[in-house]
Design an enzyme around this catalytic site. Structure first.
Site, PDB file in Angstrom:
ATOM      1  N   HIS A   1     -15.193  -0.132   8.844  1.00  0.00           N
ATOM      2  CA  HIS A   1     -14.593  -0.801   7.691  1.00  0.00           C
ATOM      3  C   HIS A   1     -14.766  -2.295   7.898  1.00  0.00           C
ATOM      4  O   HIS A   1     -14.572  -2.801   8.995  1.00  0.00           O
ATOM      5  CB  HIS A   1     -13.113  -0.442   7.659  1.00  0.00           C
ATOM      6  CG  HIS A   1     -12.409  -0.856   6.412  1.00  0.00           C
ATOM      7  ND1 HIS A   1     -12.990  -0.811   5.170  1.00  0.00           N
ATOM      8  CD2 HIS A   1     -11.152  -1.290   6.213  1.00  0.00           C
ATOM      9  CE1 HIS A   1     -12.113  -1.214   4.268  1.00  0.00           C
ATOM     10  NE2 HIS A   1     -10.985  -1.512   4.878  1.00  0.00           N
TER      11      HIS A   1
ATOM     12  N   ARG B   1     -15.335   0.375  -4.109  1.00  0.00           N
ATOM     13  CA  ARG B   1     -15.663  -1.026  -4.417  1.00  0.00           C
ATOM     14  C   ARG B   1     -17.136  -1.132  -4.825  1.00  0.00           C
ATOM     15  O   ARG B   1     -17.468  -1.764  -5.830  1.00  0.00           O
ATOM     16  CB  ARG B   1     -15.372  -1.914  -3.201  1.00  0.00           C
ATOM     17  CG  ARG B   1     -13.893  -2.156  -3.048  1.00  0.00           C
ATOM     18  CD  ARG B   1     -13.573  -3.121  -1.911  1.00  0.00           C
ATOM     19  NE  ARG B   1     -12.147  -3.419  -1.930  1.00  0.00           N
ATOM     20  CZ  ARG B   1     -11.385  -3.545  -0.865  1.00  0.00           C
ATOM     21  NH1 ARG B   1     -11.902  -3.415   0.346  1.00  0.00           N
ATOM     22  NH2 ARG B   1     -10.102  -3.820  -0.986  1.00  0.00           N
TER      23      ARG B   1
ATOM     24  N   VAL C   1       0.845  -1.202   0.000  1.00  0.00           N
ATOM     25  CA  VAL C   1       0.000   0.000   0.000  1.00  0.00           C
ATOM     26  C   VAL C   1       0.881   1.252   0.000  1.00  0.00           C
ATOM     27  O   VAL C   1       0.647   2.195  -0.770  1.00  0.00           O
ATOM     28  CB  VAL C   1      -0.947   0.027   1.229  1.00  0.00           C
ATOM     29  CG1 VAL C   1      -1.784   1.300   1.233  1.00  0.00           C
ATOM     30  CG2 VAL C   1      -1.861  -1.197   1.231  1.00  0.00           C
TER      31      VAL C   1
ATOM     32  N   ARG D   1      -9.583  -8.854  10.535  1.00  0.00           N
ATOM     33  CA  ARG D   1      -8.847  -7.613  10.796  1.00  0.00           C
ATOM     34  C   ARG D   1      -8.521  -7.499  12.279  1.00  0.00           C
ATOM     35  O   ARG D   1      -7.482  -6.968  12.656  1.00  0.00           O
ATOM     36  CB  ARG D   1      -9.675  -6.413  10.345  1.00  0.00           C
ATOM     37  CG  ARG D   1      -9.737  -6.274   8.835  1.00  0.00           C
ATOM     38  CD  ARG D   1     -10.375  -4.948   8.433  1.00  0.00           C
ATOM     39  NE  ARG D   1     -10.342  -4.783   6.996  1.00  0.00           N
ATOM     40  CZ  ARG D   1     -11.272  -5.257   6.180  1.00  0.00           C
ATOM     41  NH1 ARG D   1     -12.291  -5.922   6.656  1.00  0.00           N
ATOM     42  NH2 ARG D   1     -11.172  -5.076   4.884  1.00  0.00           N
TER      43      ARG D   1
ATOM     44  N   ASP E   1     -14.356   1.645   0.411  1.00  0.00           N
ATOM     45  CA  ASP E   1     -15.595   0.862   0.386  1.00  0.00           C
ATOM     46  C   ASP E   1     -16.555   1.383  -0.685  1.00  0.00           C
ATOM     47  O   ASP E   1     -17.176   0.599  -1.406  1.00  0.00           O
ATOM     48  CB  ASP E   1     -16.262   0.878   1.776  1.00  0.00           C
ATOM     49  CG  ASP E   1     -15.399   0.178   2.828  1.00  0.00           C
ATOM     50  OD1 ASP E   1     -14.640  -0.734   2.449  1.00  0.00           O
ATOM     51  OD2 ASP E   1     -15.468   0.543   4.009  1.00  0.00           O
TER      52      ASP E   1
HETATM   53  N1  APR Z   1       7.483   1.475  10.969  1.00  0.00           N
HETATM   54  C1  APR Z   1       7.489   1.537   9.637  1.00  0.00           C
HETATM   55  N2  APR Z   1       7.112   0.514   8.848  1.00  0.00           N
HETATM   56  C2  APR Z   1       6.731  -0.614   9.450  1.00  0.00           C
HETATM   57  C3  APR Z   1       6.711  -0.763  10.846  1.00  0.00           C
HETATM   58  C4  APR Z   1       7.105   0.347  11.620  1.00  0.00           C
HETATM   59  N3  APR Z   1       7.117   0.301  12.947  1.00  0.00           N
HETATM   60  N4  APR Z   1       6.269  -2.022  11.122  1.00  0.00           N
HETATM   61  C5  APR Z   1       6.037  -2.640   9.962  1.00  0.00           C
HETATM   62  N5  APR Z   1       6.315  -1.789   8.943  1.00  0.00           N
HETATM   63  C6  APR Z   1       6.229  -2.043   7.511  1.00  0.00           C
HETATM   64  C7  APR Z   1       6.608  -3.452   7.104  1.00  0.00           C
HETATM   65  O1  APR Z   1       8.006  -3.654   7.113  1.00  0.00           O
HETATM   66  C8  APR Z   1       6.029  -3.517   5.696  1.00  0.00           C
HETATM   67  O2  APR Z   1       6.974  -3.169   4.696  1.00  0.00           O
HETATM   68  O3  APR Z   1       4.906  -1.882   7.031  1.00  0.00           O
HETATM   69  C9  APR Z   1       4.897  -2.472   5.724  1.00  0.00           C
HETATM   70  C10 APR Z   1       3.545  -3.057   5.451  1.00  0.00           C
HETATM   71  O4  APR Z   1       3.541  -3.458   4.132  1.00  0.00           O
HETATM   72  P1  APR Z   1       2.855  -4.808   3.607  1.00  0.00           P
HETATM   73  O5  APR Z   1       3.245  -5.916   4.512  1.00  0.00           O
HETATM   74  O6  APR Z   1       3.127  -4.921   2.161  1.00  0.00           O
HETATM   75  O7  APR Z   1       1.308  -4.537   3.871  1.00  0.00           O
HETATM   76  P2  APR Z   1       0.324  -3.682   2.966  1.00  0.00           P
HETATM   77  O8  APR Z   1      -0.389  -4.563   2.030  1.00  0.00           O
HETATM   78  O9  APR Z   1       1.028  -2.490   2.443  1.00  0.00           O
HETATM   79  O10 APR Z   1      -0.759  -3.232   4.067  1.00  0.00           O
HETATM   80  C11 APR Z   1      -0.397  -2.296   5.067  1.00  0.00           C
HETATM   81  O11 APR Z   1      -2.601  -1.395   5.234  1.00  0.00           O
HETATM   82  O12 APR Z   1      -4.560  -2.085   4.223  1.00  0.00           O
HETATM   83  C12 APR Z   1      -3.793  -2.128   5.387  1.00  0.00           C
HETATM   84  O13 APR Z   1      -4.367  -4.256   6.365  1.00  0.00           O
HETATM   85  C13 APR Z   1      -3.358  -3.539   5.732  1.00  0.00           C
HETATM   86  O14 APR Z   1      -2.580  -2.971   7.915  1.00  0.00           O
HETATM   87  C14 APR Z   1      -2.178  -3.271   6.613  1.00  0.00           C
HETATM   88  C15 APR Z   1      -1.578  -2.013   5.970  1.00  0.00           C
END
Ligand code: APR
Length: 309
Positions: free
Chosen positions: A176, A152, A13, A89, A149
């Site tokens: 959500h 979608r 994201v 979630r 939402d």
């Molecule tokens: N500080 C900065 N980044 C962090 C930290 C932190 N303390 N802890 C975790 N991260 C980073 C992870 O290293 C990872 O790269 O957050 C990133 C999350 O990325 P993804 O795992 O690819 O998840 P993503 O699909 O981007 O979703 C992120 O958004 O839609 C919501 O449910 C989803 O909570 C999730 C968030």
């Protein structure tokens, strides 16, 4: 004045959000932060190397040092763990609370005037963690859920009726996820209310698919969760704020009496512009809609009560 946006979390994201910000040209500077060494720097550099081809001037920098967020006008928080198949979630609650608390402390210390857009799930509760930890005014802590939402819902309505998404406008209230409250009578195609165009059964089927929209993507991807639509949604909110558009968008806002609810983040229509939330728009709800909204808020409060902040 130059505009700076920080994106915390350089995963699916976050990185896509940074890309959209640059391509839309809504910030002069983007900082991309993550805890993983090298990765945010690499993604920011890769995005910057696309600039000559795409013609944007947004400077992108990535790293693990929170000093990079100094001076941000907007901070978009996507840090956390994504949902895995079969995971709700709420399962993410504990881990993501610690993460969001840590991020909130950095924001409060380093850019106390920033507007914070929260994307991390469970969204409504993470928005509360952010508000409580930063102590910011409720105008400046906003959760991204409703725009996603409604997007979608609009995309499914457009498919069903085979019309342009541009002519479809939709309305979704509440939390959500499974407790969201889509309002078909306020959803229109070229101004025509949805109940004039589709049977109750078809509308219910589209509403149901919208409610489970995030889960549908999770199942299909196999690992990770949706990111194209979530990043588009949060960037629409950032754009409304930066360009002071006064957009009326459904966002998770901290309610203080509106809709008969208090001390809870719930998705409601808000006016977004410079400074964040300018107004919470209250509309008339039927008894049934009000009941659904209150049930949605009760679900959020129940999750909030599991936290020890
Ligand atoms: N500080 C900065 N980044 C962090 C930290 C932190 N303390 N802890 C975790 N991260 C980073 C992870 O290293 C990872 O790269 O957050 C990133 C999350 O990325 P993804 O795992 O690819 O998840 P993503 O699909 O981007 O979703 C992120 O958004 O839609 C919501 O449910 C989803 O909570 C999730 C968030």
């Amino acid at each position: 004045m130059p505009t700076k946006i920080t994106v915390v979390g350089a995963g699916h994201v976050g990185a896509t959000t940074a890309q959209r910000i640059a391509e839309l040209g809504i910030a002069n500077e983007v900082a991309l932060i993550d805890i993983i060494e090298g990765m945010p720097k690499g993604k920011a550099l890769d995005l910057w190397e696309a600039a000559p081809v795409l013609g944007y001037d947004t400077r992108l920098a990535g790293g693990t040092e929170y000093g990079m967020i100094d001076g941000s006008d907007i901070v978009i928080v996507t840090a956390g763990l994504p949902r895995k198949p079969g995971m709700s979630r709420d399962d993410l609650l504990k881990k993501n609370t610690e993460i969001v608390q840590g991020v909130a402390r950095e924001i409060e210390a380093r850019c106390p005037g920033a507007i914070v857009l929260v994307v991390s799930n469970p969204l409504d509760v993470m928005s509360y963690v952010m508000l409580k930890t930063t102590g910011f005014d409720r105008k400046r802590v906003i959760g991204m859920a409703g725009v996603l939402d409604t997007a979608r819902f609009r995309s499914f309505i457009a498919l069903e009726l085979d019309v342009s998404v541009r002519d479809v406008s939709a309305f979704v209230l509440g939390g959500h996820g499974d407790s969201m409250v889509p309002l078909p009578r306020y959803s229109t195609v070229a101004g025509i209310p949805l109940p004039h165009l589709l049977s109750e059964e078809r509308i219910e089927a589209l509403v149901d698919r919208t409610r489970k929209g995030g889960g549908e993507i999770v199942e299909l991807l196999g690992s990770g969760s949706a990111f194209y639509a979530p990043s588009a949604a949060v960037v629409e909110m950032a754009e409304a704020i930066i360009r002071n558009r006064n957009r009326i968008l459904p966002c998770a806002a901290w309610l203080q009496g509106e809709y008969g609810l208090s001390d809870v983040f719930v998705g409601v229509p808000v006016k977004l512009g410079v400074g964040g939330i300018k107004e919470i728009v209250e509309i008339e709800l039927t008894g049934e809609e009000k009941k659904a909204l209150h049930a949605s808020a009760a679900h959020v409060k129940e999750t909030m009560s599991k936290l020890d902040l």
